[in-house]
Design an enzyme around this catalytic site. Structure first.
Site, PDB file in Angstrom:
ATOM      1  N   HIS A  38       0.835  -1.206   0.000  1.00 46.38           N
ATOM      2  CA  HIS A  38       0.000   0.000   0.000  1.00 46.38           C
ATOM      3  C   HIS A  38       0.873   1.261   0.000  1.00 46.38           C
ATOM      4  O   HIS A  38       0.567   2.232  -0.694  1.00 46.38           O
ATOM      5  CB  HIS A  38      -0.894   0.031   1.248  1.00 46.38           C
ATOM      6  CG  HIS A  38      -1.858  -1.117   1.357  1.00 46.38           C
ATOM      7  ND1 HIS A  38      -1.690  -2.132   2.266  1.00 46.38           N
ATOM      8  CD2 HIS A  38      -2.997  -1.399   0.673  1.00 46.38           C
ATOM      9  CE1 HIS A  38      -2.704  -2.986   2.159  1.00 46.38           C
ATOM     10  NE2 HIS A  38      -3.498  -2.579   1.201  1.00 46.38           N
ATOM     11  N   GLN A 154      -8.654  -6.549 -11.182  1.00 46.65           N
ATOM     12  CA  GLN A 154      -9.300  -5.366 -10.606  1.00 46.65           C
ATOM     13  C   GLN A 154      -8.803  -4.092 -11.295  1.00 46.65           C
ATOM     14  O   GLN A 154      -9.596  -3.194 -11.610  1.00 46.65           O
ATOM     15  CB  GLN A 154      -9.001  -5.313  -9.110  1.00 46.65           C
ATOM     16  CG  GLN A 154      -9.437  -4.031  -8.426  1.00 46.65           C
ATOM     17  CD  GLN A 154      -9.241  -4.130  -6.928  1.00 46.65           C
ATOM     18  OE1 GLN A 154     -10.057  -4.695  -6.244  1.00 46.65           O
ATOM     19  NE2 GLN A 154      -8.150  -3.578  -6.429  1.00 46.65           N
TER      20      GLN A 154
HETATM   21  P1  AMP Z   1      -6.630  -3.683  -0.421  1.00 51.77           P
HETATM   22  O1  AMP Z   1      -6.417  -2.894   0.810  1.00 51.77           O
HETATM   23  O2  AMP Z   1      -6.208  -5.104  -0.329  1.00 51.77           O
HETATM   24  O3  AMP Z   1      -8.006  -3.494  -1.013  1.00 51.77           O
HETATM   25  O4  AMP Z   1      -5.652  -3.074  -1.509  1.00 51.77           O
HETATM   26  C1  AMP Z   1      -5.615  -1.702  -1.791  1.00 51.77           C
HETATM   27  C2  AMP Z   1      -4.704  -1.451  -2.967  1.00 51.77           C
HETATM   28  O5  AMP Z   1      -3.378  -1.922  -2.636  1.00 51.77           O
HETATM   29  C3  AMP Z   1      -5.112  -2.207  -4.226  1.00 51.77           C
HETATM   30  O6  AMP Z   1      -4.921  -1.344  -5.339  1.00 51.77           O
HETATM   31  C4  AMP Z   1      -4.174  -3.373  -4.246  1.00 51.77           C
HETATM   32  O7  AMP Z   1      -3.934  -3.866  -5.545  1.00 51.77           O
HETATM   33  C5  AMP Z   1      -2.916  -2.753  -3.673  1.00 51.77           C
HETATM   34  N1  AMP Z   1      -1.999  -3.774  -3.157  1.00 51.77           N
HETATM   35  C6  AMP Z   1      -2.287  -4.735  -2.239  1.00 51.77           C
HETATM   36  N2  AMP Z   1      -1.209  -5.530  -2.043  1.00 51.77           N
HETATM   37  C7  AMP Z   1      -0.228  -5.057  -2.854  1.00 51.77           C
HETATM   38  C8  AMP Z   1       1.123  -5.458  -3.117  1.00 51.77           C
HETATM   39  N3  AMP Z   1       1.676  -6.491  -2.505  1.00 51.77           N
HETATM   40  N4  AMP Z   1       1.831  -4.734  -4.009  1.00 51.77           N
HETATM   41  C9  AMP Z   1       1.270  -3.673  -4.647  1.00 51.77           C
HETATM   42  N5  AMP Z   1       0.012  -3.251  -4.448  1.00 51.77           N
HETATM   43  C10 AMP Z   1      -0.731  -3.928  -3.572  1.00 51.77           C
END
Ligand code: AMP
Length: 253
Positions: A38, A154
């Site tokens: 994040h 997504q």
């Molecule tokens: P989430 O909180 O899981 O809904 O994710 C929020 C954002 O963070 C989304 O755009 C995810 O794709 C991104 N994200 C989650 N994990 C990672 C990661 N390991 N590397 C890069 N982006 C991530």
């Protein structure tokens, strides 16, 4: 300084003030339980914007009744500790009532990019995602929004939605952040036991390998169930279960 705002009207006042000054707004939507993945999105957003808004909202409409909405990890204090040094100007933490007044949940539908893959296993998911991203974007009015390639489908669905609705938002994809064993960071990794973690760390290696039977390799590595492993958008993408935890990942091919 990082402000934490939960009321839409208060947020909109600050956003309008920034817009009046001609500042560009960068936006990172999240569900909290933040990790380096994040934070990398926040840093990417800073490259293209003057003010950075991060939202933390565990969106009920993208969880099915049998999924982990109630147990999804929540740690606002920990999240703020990570967001402040990353250069976040505002953290938006709306309530469910704020986001879904009158209980209304779905106005728009996910488009073609949502067909197959995740949708075959989580049919409710992308309609929930496009609705919440559209609503949050209406509140934040960003010039640019950053999404992780970790959730590759997504990212495609949101890019398509923004084009279809003609929203004036530039969607930026950011690379996957992994641990030292190549495991893609995820809030859900917190659920893994030590042995499950060992298995989980094989997923990226199997995705990168040229084995002609990746399903067997995953089962061999300790995965319990494979939702899919297939190729699209020049990527090999997978979703698979270790115990009660569902992991997704993808690599370029
Ligand atoms: P989430 O909180 O899981 O809904 O994710 C929020 C954002 O963070 C989304 O755009 C995810 O794709 C991104 N994200 C989650 N994990 C990672 C990661 N390991 N590397 C890069 N982006 C991530």
């Amino acid at each position: 300084m990082t402000s934490v705002i939960s009321k839409r009207a208060e947020l909109e006042k600050i956003i309008q003030n920034w817009k009046d000054q001609g500042l560009r707004i960068g936006y990172v939507p999240t569900m909290g339980a933040l990790h380096e993945g994040h934070i990398s999105l926040v840093k990417r957003a800073r490259e293209g914007a003057d003010k950075i808004v991060v939202s933390i909202f565990v969106n009920p409409t993208q969880f099915a009744p049998n999924e982990d909405l109630d147990t999804y990890p929540r740690d606002l204090d920990g999240d703020l500790e990570k967001l402040k040094p990353a250069g976040t100007d505002l953290v938006y933490t709306p309530s469910v009532e704020n986001m879904y007044p009158n209980g209304q949940t779905s106005e728009i539908r996910a488009g073609k990019a949502a067909e197959g893959l995740e949708t075959d296993f989580r049919p409710h998911f992308f309609d929930g995602v496009v609705n919440i991203v559209a609503r949050l974007s209406e509140h934040v009015r960003p010039d640019l929004a950053v999404f992780g390639e970790k959730d590759f489908q997504q990212l495609q669905v949101i890019t398509e939605m923004v084009e279809a609705l003609n929203l004036p938002i530039k969607i930026v994809g950011a690379p996957i952040i992994r641990d030292e064993h190549g495991l893609a960071l995820s809030s859900r990794n917190a659920y893994l036991s030590a042995t499950e973690l060992e298995s989980a760390r094989q997923l990226n290696k199997i995705l990168r390998s040229s084995t002609n039977n990746p399903e067997a390799a995953l089962l061999n590595a300790g995965f319990d169930k494979i939702d899919y492993i297939c190729e699209r958008w020049n990527r090999r993408l997978a979703a698979a279960w270790v115990g009660q935890t569902r992991l997704i990942d993808n690599v370029e091919i």
